[in-house]
Design an enzyme around this catalytic site. Structure first.
Site, PDB file in Angstrom:
ATOM      1  CE1 TYR A  84      26.120   4.433  -5.302  1.00  0.00           C
ATOM      2  CE2 TYR A  84      24.383   5.968  -5.906  1.00  0.00           C
ATOM      3  CZ  TYR A  84      25.163   4.868  -6.209  1.00  0.00           C
ATOM      4  OH  TYR A  84      25.019   4.225  -7.402  1.00  0.00           O
ATOM      5  CG  PHE A 136      43.172   8.988 -29.113  1.00  0.00           C
ATOM      6  CD1 PHE A 136      44.553   9.067 -29.156  1.00  0.00           C
ATOM      7  CD2 PHE A 136      42.583   8.310 -28.059  1.00  0.00           C
ATOM      8  CE1 PHE A 136      45.335   8.488 -28.158  1.00  0.00           C
ATOM      9  CE2 PHE A 136      43.362   7.738 -27.057  1.00  0.00           C
ATOM     10  CZ  PHE A 136      44.743   7.822 -27.112  1.00  0.00           C
ATOM     11  CB  THR A 137      43.523   4.154 -29.903  1.00  0.00           C
ATOM     12  OG1 THR A 137      43.789   4.815 -28.660  1.00  0.00           O
ATOM     13  CG2 THR A 137      44.794   4.122 -30.726  1.00  0.00           C
ATOM     14  CG  ASP A 227      39.861  14.316 -26.744  1.00  0.00           C
ATOM     15  OD1 ASP A 227      40.118  14.695 -25.577  1.00  0.00           O
ATOM     16  OD2 ASP A 227      40.236  13.221 -27.198  1.00  0.00           O
ATOM     17  CE  LYS A 270      45.616  10.937 -21.530  1.00  0.00           C
ATOM     18  NZ  LYS A 270      44.595   9.892 -21.291  1.00  0.00           N
ATOM     19  NE  ARG A 394      50.024   5.337 -29.557  1.00  0.00           N
ATOM     20  CZ  ARG A 394      48.876   5.081 -28.914  1.00  0.00           C
ATOM     21  NH1 ARG A 394      48.174   6.041 -28.369  1.00  0.00           N
ATOM     22  NH2 ARG A 394      48.400   3.862 -28.835  1.00  0.00           N
ATOM     23  CG  PHE A 461      47.705  -0.165 -28.925  1.00  0.00           C
ATOM     24  CD1 PHE A 461      46.639   0.096 -29.766  1.00  0.00           C
ATOM     25  CD2 PHE A 461      47.669   0.343 -27.642  1.00  0.00           C
ATOM     26  CE1 PHE A 461      45.558   0.844 -29.330  1.00  0.00           C
ATOM     27  CE2 PHE A 461      46.605   1.100 -27.192  1.00  0.00           C
ATOM     28  CZ  PHE A 461      45.531   1.341 -28.050  1.00  0.00           C
TER      29      PHE A 461
END
Ligand code: P71
Length: 469
Positions: A84, A136-137, A227, A270, A394, A461
């Site tokens: 943990y 970005f969303t 980001d 990514k 998009r 979306f």
């Protein structure tokens, strides 16, 4: 008589390159009949997010969490320390991030938006503005939920799909200065800087731009948070396009770039080549203390933050792998290969081709379909009907509504994204994709748009429903 066939390299007057790996394990793809595709798309209400993966042939919905892990990563999974607290894999991950990205304090999160949530809570005071290189969303939503307002200060070229500027992800420093003059530096929570701008088509930021941004923000005492989701891909473009970087390794470019910023958040799904996971990293101790305090409420203890030990190990290894020049050449090279084919066939796509995807320009594809009839959503539907290839809208659906006025945001870019997973598909798959795009392009005049029949409140979306007009 037919022409002597040529390899792609020969056609473009260069030596061919190939992936720096070979395939050890395969996963069968399912071919879906035209009838079944039509049925499946109706059942999914013309939203590719609502298709079952078993109904898809080549899945280009996203490059997020869809990478193939290496044998080293899989071996690392067996070394998971699922304690943990204080898992060995956390310290390996922490060291990998400190070494590769250069930040001091590291927190793992379940994925990118977990990190966005924490950073937005701790670094935004309600009423403040966040300036960034295109929204970005999930990022913007977390900034808004924290009481902030996002203001786009990306260069104008980013909104023009035909403009071939090599760094269309750059911040327009004049726009940022004007914003500072208007709202005051103290009312700007931070600059939200994305390495390769997803919604602009995967467009990179130059090293010169981030350095000038650092100088400007330094003068005004404004922090910069990066980001870093596709920062390694951004570094590849700097190496390829920016004077002085041609022989600098990608790993070194990433460090130099990150050193201009105060911290970063990451969707490890990514660049970092894992199926799940993310992280948040900052240099400032006080901010870190607050984030560490909040992470136990929303994610988990600060040494796992929503990830299993084995997943942290795979991410630590993925960080090393994604910074190798040979890997990145084949990764972005595959995207560019598909882009070269479509460009040669005069199919409208965002130029220059970005790092993770081809973005079809649905506005130019379907000039007869107005934006409120969702051209990019239509294009994704057509592609699926033609060949079972899944793409992602998009455009206006992704952009959502302005919370103040309730109107649709009408983004200049109305795009359909063919997103290429990392280390998953071959050049032959890219050929099949290109031919399907050509097929629907050739019959574009007959295509009708869509009407939205159901609209969720947030990030619509994902679950919106449509019917054919
Ligand atoms: C992509 C995704 C995943 C996604 C997210 C929202 C709508 C559709 C698909 C996620 C990103 C991203 C950037 C630049 C933060 C996140 C969130 N991208 N920044 O492109 O691209 O990370 O998904 O791990 O929470 O398909 P997360």
């Amino acid at each position: 008589m037919h022409d002597v066939p040529k390899t792609m390299g020969q056609q473009f007057g260069r030596r061919s390159w190939a992936e720096p790996w070979k395939i050890k394990m395969v996963e069968p793809l399912l071919q879906v009949s035209a009838e079944d595709r039509a049925r499946a798309l109706r059942a999914a209400d013309y939203n590719t997010f609502l298709l079952k993966s078993e109904e898809v042939y080549i899945d280009l919905l996203t490059d997020s969490g869809t990478s193939a892990m290496s044998d080293r990563q899989w071996a690392g999974m067996m070394l998971g320390d699922e304690a943990y607290a204080g898992s060995r894999n956390f310290y390996r991950l922490e060291a990998a991030i400190q070494r590769s990205y250069g930040y001091r304090h590291i927190l793992p999160t379940h994925q990118g938006r977990g990190a966005e949530h924490l950073l937005s809570r701790c670094a935004i005071t309600p009423g403040q503005t966040i300036a960034g290189n295109m929204y970005f969303t999930t990022t913007r939503l977390h900034q808004e939920l924290a009481g902030g307002t996002f203001v786009d200060v990306i260069v104008d070229a980013a909104h023009d799909t035909a403009n071939r500027d090599p760094f269309k992800g750059n911040i327009d420093l004049d726009k940022l200065e004007a914003l500072i003059a208007k709202v005051g530096a103290a009312n700007i929570a931070y600059v939200s800087l994305a390495g390769t701008v997803n919604m602009a088509g995967g467009q990179p930021v130059s090293m010169a731009n981030v350095k000038a941004l650092r100088a400007l923000c330094g003068r005004h005492g404004i922090r910069i948070f990066l980001d870093a989701t596709r920062m390694a891909e951004n570094a590849y473009f700097i190496q390829q396009r920016e004077p002085g970087y041609a022989s600098v390794p990608i790993a070194q470019i990433v460090r130099e770039f990150c050193d201009q910023t105060d911290g970063a958040w990451m969707s490890g799904k990514k660049d970092n080549l894992v199926n799940i996971g993310g992280w948040l990293a900052v240099n400032d101790w006080t901010l870190y203390e607050e984030l560490r305090n909040q992470i136990v409420i929303y994610e988990g203890l600060h040494t796992y933050g929503g990830m299993a030990g084995r997943d942290m190990e795979a991410m630590a290894i993925g960080i090393e792998e994604c910074l190798q020049d040979s890997y990145m050449h084949s990764r972005v090279g595959q995207v560019q290969y598909l882009g070269e084919l479509l460009t040669d066939w005069q199919i409208p796509i965002v130029q220059p081709v970005g790092g993770h995807a081809i973005f079809l320009d649905a506005r130019a594809f379907y000039p007869h379909i107005p934006q409120h009839e969702f051209p990019a959503q239509t294009l994704a539907a057509e592609l699926y009907l033609d060949s079972g290839i899944r793409a992602m809208e998009r455009g206006v659906v992704s952009a959502g509504r302005n919370p103040a006025t309730g109107d649709h945001y009408y983004p200049k870019l109305e795009l359909t994204r063919l997103t290429i997973p990392r280390r998953v598909y071959t050049q032959a798959h890219m050929d099949v994709v290109a031919e399907s795009v050509k097929m629907i392009f050739d019959r574009r005049g007959e295509t009708r748009g869509l009407r939205m029949t159901y609209e969720p409140k947030y990030l619509r979306f994902f679950q919106a429903k449509f019917e054919r007009l």
